[in-house]
Design a protein around this motif. Structure first.
Motif, PDB file in Angstrom:
ATOM      1  N   TYR A   5      15.651  40.094   9.488  1.00 43.69           N
ATOM      2  CA  TYR A   5      15.025  39.690  10.757  1.00 43.69           C
ATOM      3  C   TYR A   5      13.840  40.568  11.139  1.00 43.69           C
ATOM      4  O   TYR A   5      12.770  39.986  11.484  1.00 43.69           O
ATOM      5  N   LEU A  39      16.849  43.885  12.286  1.00 46.93           N
ATOM      6  CA  LEU A  39      17.454  44.460  13.478  1.00 46.93           C
ATOM      7  C   LEU A  39      17.653  45.956  13.229  1.00 46.93           C
ATOM      8  O   LEU A  39      18.716  46.389  12.769  1.00 46.93           O
ATOM      9  N   GLY A  76      22.141  46.968  19.603  1.00 51.54           N
ATOM     10  CA  GLY A  76      21.307  45.823  19.309  1.00 51.54           C
ATOM     11  C   GLY A  76      21.412  44.732  20.359  1.00 51.54           C
ATOM     12  O   GLY A  76      22.472  44.148  20.566  1.00 51.54           O
ATOM     13  N   VAL A 120      20.450  41.349   9.597  1.00 49.97           N
ATOM     14  CA  VAL A 120      20.155  42.731   9.984  1.00 49.97           C
ATOM     15  C   VAL A 120      18.941  43.271   9.244  1.00 49.97           C
ATOM     16  O   VAL A 120      18.069  43.922   9.836  1.00 49.97           O
TER      17      VAL A 120
END
Length: 266
Positions: free
Chosen positions: A158, A160, A65, A155
């Motif tokens: 968002y 991600l 990430g 996570v």
């Protein structure tokens, strides 16, 4: 006539980016330096790889990430040269964000991909704004459980994808709270929104704003952003805005200042 405005021969003329210049020389300088501090603080506190020089700062918290790892130029120098230094000084196979206050030229030849030119937004502490309303309970994070809640929202909200399925500790470890303040918005015991504030160089940078789908339209994003924005009430606050976030930030009194350049090493 023109010669009357010229400095004496040999006088040193500040550009605004000398390493020993005070951070408060300009708001843009402060914004660059607070982002540089954000780039290294979490990694340094967690014992992860980090590097800082007069020209750039970078910290690598995780292996997955790009938002996990940041590189920030501190001076308007050759960005390709910084990318080469990053490869030498930090783990060579980790993804990262390259966040520049200056136009960079094409860095695809250095292995990066262009993410965009998002605006830097600024809110002065003298700005009068009505605090946003929400039906969520906005709480400061004080322990590992709260930090895991914040990380989950970031996570998944968002989102991600590179960090899914969620496992606590990929972004936040307990030492993170020694350098940054985090808020979570709860509906009962369910975490639905989060934002983070980090202070350096006389500015507050607001980062990691995220809202779960179940909280959208309920003022959650504005409320957690407000908490982070006013964490240090006597300081200006800055953030790099997404397209979706800009209207929210403008209602909180943020102004668009200039566009920065963001590259990603996938």
């Amino acid at each position: 006539m023109a010669s009357s405005i010229l400095p004496p021969e040999g006088e040193t003329l500040a550009t605004g980016w000398e390493p020993d210049l005070a951070p408060a020389d300009s708001l843009i300088r402060q914004a660059v330096l607070v982002h540089a501090s954000w780039a290294v603080d979490a990694a340094r506190r967690a014992g992860k790889p980090w590097y800082e020089s007069d020209t750039w700062a970078g910290g690598f918290v995780g292996e997955r990430g790009a938002l996990t790892n940041w590189v920030v130029p501190k001076q308007p120098v050759d960005p390709a040269g910084i990318v080469a230094e990053v490869t030498r000084e930090l783990p060579g196979d980790a993804p990262y964000l390259f966040v520049s206050a200056w136009p960079t030229g094409d860095l695809r030849g250095s292995g990066l991909a262009l993410a965009g030119h998002p605006p830097l937004m600024l809110r002065l502490p003298q700005t009068t704004t009505t605090p946003p309303a929400t039906d969520l309970d906005i709480r400061p994070v004080t322990d590992a459980d709260g930090l895991a809640d914040a990380e989950r929202v970031l996570v998944e909200g968002y989102p991600l994808p590179e960090l899914q399925p969620f496992r606590a500790g990929a972004l936040y470890v307990p030492s993170f709270l020694d350098g940054s303040a985090v808020w979570v918005g709860y509906d009962g015991d369910v975490p639905l929104a989060t934002a983070t504030a980090h202070s350096a160089a006389g500015l507050t940078v607001v980062e990691n704003v995220a809202v779960m789908p179940a909280a959208r339209g309920r003022g959650a994003g504005a409320a957690v952003t407000w908490a982070a924005t006013t964490a240090y009430p006597d300081q200006p606050a800055v953030l790099i805005a997404s397209d979706d976030g800009q209207p929210v930030y403008q209602r909180l009194g943020y102004l668009r200042v200039e566009r920065w350049t963001v590259w990603v090493r996938p």
